[in-house]
Scaffold this motif. Structure first.
Motif, PDB file in Angstrom:
ATOM      1  N   SER A  91     118.336  23.519 111.910  1.00  0.00           N
ATOM      2  CA  SER A  91     116.948  23.934 112.162  1.00  0.00           C
ATOM      3  C   SER A  91     116.857  25.333 112.750  1.00  0.00           C
ATOM      4  O   SER A  91     115.802  25.967 112.686  1.00  0.00           O
ATOM      5  CB  SER A  91     116.279  22.944 113.116  1.00  0.00           C
ATOM      6  N   ALA A  92     117.952  25.835 113.323  1.00  0.00           N
ATOM      7  CA  ALA A  92     117.922  27.147 113.970  1.00  0.00           C
ATOM      8  C   ALA A  92     118.341  28.275 113.043  1.00  0.00           C
ATOM      9  O   ALA A  92     117.666  29.309 112.962  1.00  0.00           O
ATOM     10  CB  ALA A  92     118.810  27.136 115.210  1.00  0.00           C
ATOM     11  N   CYS A  93     119.463  28.085 112.328  1.00  0.00           N
ATOM     12  CA  CYS A  93     119.987  29.195 111.521  1.00  0.00           C
ATOM     13  C   CYS A  93     119.974  28.923 110.020  1.00  0.00           C
ATOM     14  O   CYS A  93     120.261  29.822 109.232  1.00  0.00           O
ATOM     15  CB  CYS A  93     121.414  29.529 111.968  1.00  0.00           C
ATOM     16  N   GLY A  94     119.664  27.690 109.635  1.00  0.00           N
ATOM     17  CA  GLY A  94     119.594  27.373 108.209  1.00  0.00           C
ATOM     18  C   GLY A  94     120.923  27.150 107.532  1.00  0.00           C
ATOM     19  O   GLY A  94     120.988  27.011 106.309  1.00  0.00           O
ATOM     20  N   THR A  95     122.010  27.096 108.306  1.00  0.00           N
ATOM     21  CA  THR A  95     123.328  26.844 107.720  1.00  0.00           C
ATOM     22  C   THR A  95     123.371  25.423 107.142  1.00  0.00           C
ATOM     23  O   THR A  95     122.950  24.475 107.811  1.00  0.00           O
ATOM     24  CB  THR A  95     124.427  26.995 108.784  1.00  0.00           C
ATOM     25  N   PRO A  96     123.870  25.250 105.914  1.00  0.00           N
ATOM     26  CA  PRO A  96     123.926  23.904 105.332  1.00  0.00           C
ATOM     27  C   PRO A  96     124.778  22.955 106.168  1.00  0.00           C
ATOM     28  O   PRO A  96     125.814  23.325 106.702  1.00  0.00           O
ATOM     29  CB  PRO A  96     124.559  24.151 103.952  1.00  0.00           C
ATOM     30  N   ILE A  97     124.310  21.719 106.295  1.00  0.00           N
ATOM     31  CA  ILE A  97     125.037  20.654 106.972  1.00  0.00           C
ATOM     32  C   ILE A  97     125.734  19.818 105.904  1.00  0.00           C
ATOM     33  O   ILE A  97     125.118  19.444 104.905  1.00  0.00           O
ATOM     34  CB  ILE A  97     124.090  19.770 107.801  1.00  0.00           C
ATOM     35  N   SER A  98     127.009  19.541 106.110  1.00  0.00           N
ATOM     36  CA  SER A  98     127.772  18.795 105.117  1.00  0.00           C
ATOM     37  C   SER A  98     127.140  17.433 104.849  1.00  0.00           C
ATOM     38  O   SER A  98     126.750  16.719 105.775  1.00  0.00           O
ATOM     39  CB  SER A  98     129.216  18.607 105.587  1.00  0.00           C
ATOM     40  N   ILE A  99     127.035  17.096 103.578  1.00  0.00           N
ATOM     41  CA  ILE A  99     126.492  15.789 103.206  1.00  0.00           C
ATOM     42  C   ILE A  99     127.411  14.657 103.646  1.00  0.00           C
ATOM     43  O   ILE A  99     127.037  13.486 103.644  1.00  0.00           O
ATOM     44  CB  ILE A  99     126.239  15.724 101.681  1.00  0.00           C
ATOM     45  N   ARG A 100     128.636  15.016 104.048  1.00  0.00           N
ATOM     46  CA  ARG A 100     129.577  13.985 104.491  1.00  0.00           C
ATOM     47  C   ARG A 100     129.048  13.226 105.704  1.00  0.00           C
ATOM     48  O   ARG A 100     129.317  12.025 105.846  1.00  0.00           O
ATOM     49  CB  ARG A 100     130.932  14.619 104.823  1.00  0.00           C
ATOM     50  N   TYR A 101     128.292  13.900 106.569  1.00  0.00           N
ATOM     51  CA  TYR A 101     127.792  13.241 107.777  1.00  0.00           C
ATOM     52  C   TYR A 101     126.896  12.044 107.456  1.00  0.00           C
ATOM     53  O   TYR A 101     127.140  10.928 107.929  1.00  0.00           O
ATOM     54  CB  TYR A 101     127.075  14.248 108.680  1.00  0.00           C
ATOM     55  N   PRO A 102     125.838  12.222 106.662  1.00  0.00           N
ATOM     56  CA  PRO A 102     125.025  11.039 106.334  1.00  0.00           C
ATOM     57  C   PRO A 102     125.766  10.031 105.463  1.00  0.00           C
ATOM     58  O   PRO A 102     125.485   8.827 105.538  1.00  0.00           O
ATOM     59  CB  PRO A 102     123.813  11.627 105.602  1.00  0.00           C
ATOM     60  N   MET A 103     126.726  10.478 104.650  1.00  0.00           N
ATOM     61  CA  MET A 103     127.479   9.544 103.818  1.00  0.00           C
ATOM     62  C   MET A 103     128.331   8.621 104.678  1.00  0.00           C
ATOM     63  O   MET A 103     128.453   7.423 104.389  1.00  0.00           O
ATOM     64  CB  MET A 103     128.347  10.311 102.819  1.00  0.00           C
ATOM     65  N   ILE A 104     128.934   9.164 105.741  1.00  0.00           N
ATOM     66  CA  ILE A 104     129.715   8.332 106.656  1.00  0.00           C
ATOM     67  C   ILE A 104     128.804   7.335 107.363  1.00  0.00           C
ATOM     68  O   ILE A 104     129.157   6.156 107.539  1.00  0.00           O
ATOM     69  CB  ILE A 104     130.460   9.216 107.667  1.00  0.00           C
ATOM     70  N   GLU A 105     127.626   7.783 107.765  1.00  0.00           N
ATOM     71  CA  GLU A 105     126.671   6.884 108.419  1.00  0.00           C
ATOM     72  C   GLU A 105     126.250   5.767 107.475  1.00  0.00           C
ATOM     73  O   GLU A 105     126.219   4.585 107.864  1.00  0.00           O
ATOM     74  CB  GLU A 105     125.463   7.688 108.883  1.00  0.00           C
ATOM     75  N   LEU A 106     125.935   6.125 106.230  1.00  0.00           N
ATOM     76  CA  LEU A 106     125.530   5.118 105.252  1.00  0.00           C
ATOM     77  C   LEU A 106     126.657   4.142 104.951  1.00  0.00           C
ATOM     78  O   LEU A 106     126.438   2.920 104.880  1.00  0.00           O
ATOM     79  CB  LEU A 106     125.070   5.799 103.963  1.00  0.00           C
ATOM     80  N   ALA A 107     127.861   4.665 104.772  1.00  0.00           N
ATOM     81  CA  ALA A 107     129.002   3.799 104.460  1.00  0.00           C
ATOM     82  C   ALA A 107     129.247   2.807 105.587  1.00  0.00           C
ATOM     83  O   ALA A 107     129.483   1.607 105.338  1.00  0.00           O
ATOM     84  CB  ALA A 107     130.248   4.646 104.212  1.00  0.00           C
ATOM     85  N   THR A 108     129.174   3.275 106.826  1.00  0.00           N
ATOM     86  CA  THR A 108     129.403   2.387 107.958  1.00  0.00           C
ATOM     87  C   THR A 108     128.294   1.345 108.058  1.00  0.00           C
ATOM     88  O   THR A 108     128.552   0.167 108.328  1.00  0.00           O
ATOM     89  CB  THR A 108     129.486   3.192 109.270  1.00  0.00           C
ATOM     90  N   GLY A 109     127.058   1.764 107.820  1.00  0.00           N
ATOM     91  CA  GLY A 109     125.949   0.820 107.850  1.00  0.00           C
ATOM     92  C   GLY A 109     126.092  -0.263 106.796  1.00  0.00           C
ATOM     93  O   GLY A 109     125.870  -1.452 107.064  1.00  0.00           O
ATOM     94  N   VAL A 110     126.471   0.131 105.590  1.00  0.00           N
ATOM     95  CA  VAL A 110     126.654  -0.844 104.503  1.00  0.00           C
ATOM     96  C   VAL A 110     127.802  -1.804 104.830  1.00  0.00           C
ATOM     97  O   VAL A 110     127.693  -3.019 104.620  1.00  0.00           O
ATOM     98  CB  VAL A 110     126.915  -0.114 103.171  1.00  0.00           C
ATOM     99  N   LEU A 111     128.902  -1.287 105.346  1.00  0.00           N
ATOM    100  CA  LEU A 111     130.045  -2.142 105.675  1.00  0.00           C
ATOM    101  C   LEU A 111     129.698  -3.119 106.792  1.00  0.00           C
ATOM    102  O   LEU A 111     130.086  -4.292 106.734  1.00  0.00           O
ATOM    103  CB  LEU A 111     131.242  -1.282 106.082  1.00  0.00           C
ATOM    104  N   PHE A 112     128.969  -2.668 107.796  1.00  0.00           N
ATOM    105  CA  PHE A 112     128.557  -3.567 108.880  1.00  0.00           C
ATOM    106  C   PHE A 112     127.656  -4.678 108.332  1.00  0.00           C
ATOM    107  O   PHE A 112     127.815  -5.850 108.684  1.00  0.00           O
ATOM    108  CB  PHE A 112     127.843  -2.785 109.975  1.00  0.00           C
ATOM    109  N   ALA A 113     126.680  -4.297 107.508  1.00  0.00           N
ATOM    110  CA  ALA A 113     125.773  -5.294 106.934  1.00  0.00           C
ATOM    111  C   ALA A 113     126.549  -6.300 106.090  1.00  0.00           C
ATOM    112  O   ALA A 113     126.289  -7.513 106.151  1.00  0.00           O
ATOM    113  CB  ALA A 113     124.700  -4.596 106.088  1.00  0.00           C
ATOM    114  N   TRP A 114     127.528  -5.793 105.330  1.00  0.00           N
ATOM    115  CA  TRP A 114     128.312  -6.701 104.487  1.00  0.00           C
ATOM    116  C   TRP A 114     129.138  -7.662 105.334  1.00  0.00           C
ATOM    117  O   TRP A 114     129.233  -8.855 105.007  1.00  0.00           O
ATOM    118  CB  TRP A 114     129.239  -5.892 103.562  1.00  0.00           C
TER     119      TRP A 114
END
Length: 280
Positions: A91-114
């Motif tokens: 939000s400050a400098c506009g540098t892209p944030i790696s998509i890996r961060y939300p992918m790890i969150e999603l993967a962990t959420g799916v594994l926990f639910a499973w």
């Protein structure tokens, strides 16, 4: 799915998203924490003064943009949603944030639910959630740094043995013990055979400990399916990386991520399903 099961499964998935956000911190910071410890140990042995450094652990300092140093606000750190709201940029400098961060969150959420859907909201389900979270962290840490820290592999090993002893996982304690022994010794022997034949190290000791941990969680009968699956995944990834000329210096690929992925595959589908998939 029964309506009564939706609530714990959905709750576990949301909790998994939060744990996934924490795993992003672990994956980035734990190797740096270890490097600091090693540097401090070397300085102490050599009698050199330790440089003053700000506290750095899993809790402090607060997360910040690696490009501009912008401190991440709480509403910019909500799993997945903040990434979407920020459109994948700081939000400050506009540098892209790696998509890996939300992918790890999603993967962990799916594994926990499973895990909760498969084993229920009980100690068994909780232990398998722990198993999944540890493997997610080790996969990315080893891929980034070729390190499998003892602070992760050894607790996972002991957790498997304790869970087997307390009947929290469907593995007899004797099978878990021999799985741990067989997992460690098999790769230890491969390591020394390769080193004696070539004079090079083909893998790290962390791989032995991770395979021992998987043997503790699944029993000695699962060792062959897991090592087979990890080898197939590793070979496929290696071929793709070679074709894309993206191999690292020396052409080495860490083996730990593929062991971890095979462990997650065994958790979801069962170790024997791996053998059936390849016609054995």
């Amino acid at each position: 799915m029964d309506a009564e099961l939706w609530v714990p499964v959905l709750t576990a998935g949301l909790f998994g998203l939060l744990i996934g956000s924490f795993l992003n911190v672990v994956i980035y910071r734990l190797p740096k924490m270890l490097e600091r410890e090693w540097a401090a140990g070397c300085a102490e042995l050599s009698g050199q003064p330790l440089p003053e450094q700000e506290p750095f652990n899993l809790l402090v300092p607060r997360s910040r943009c690696q490009a501009c140093g912008h401190q991440i606000r709480w509403y910019e750190n909500i799993p997945v949603l903040s990434y979407l709201a920020l459109r994948g940029k700081c939000s400050a400098c506009g540098t892209p944030i790696s998509i890996r961060y939300p992918m790890i969150e999603l993967a962990t959420g799916v594994l926990f639910a499973w895990c909760i859907w498969r084993w229920g909201l009980n100690l068994s389900g909780g232990m398998w959630c722990l198993f999944a979270a540890m493997l997610v962290a080790m996969t990315l840490i080893d891929w980034d740094t070729t390190l499998l820290p003892d602070v992760l592999t050894l607790p996972l090993l002991w957790a498997g043995l304790i869970a087997a002893n307390l009947h929290w996982i469907p593995v007899p304690l004797s099978d878990a013990v021999w799985g741990a022994v067989g997992g460690y010794m098999s790769l230890w022997l491969v390591y020394w055979a390769f080193k004696l034949a070539t004079g090079k190290e083909g893998m790290g000791f962390g791989d032995f400990k991770l395979f021992a941990a998987l043997g503790a969680w699944f029993g000695w009968q699962a060792l062959v399916p897991i090592i087979l699956m990890s080898s197939v995944i590793g070979a496929a990834v290696g071929i793709v990386m070679k074709l894309r000329s993206s191999l690292r210096d020396g052409g080495q690929i860490p083996f730990g991520p593929f062991l971890a992925m095979a462990g997650i595959t065994a958790m979801v589908f069962g170790p024997q399903s791996i053998l059936r998939a390849v016609g054995l």
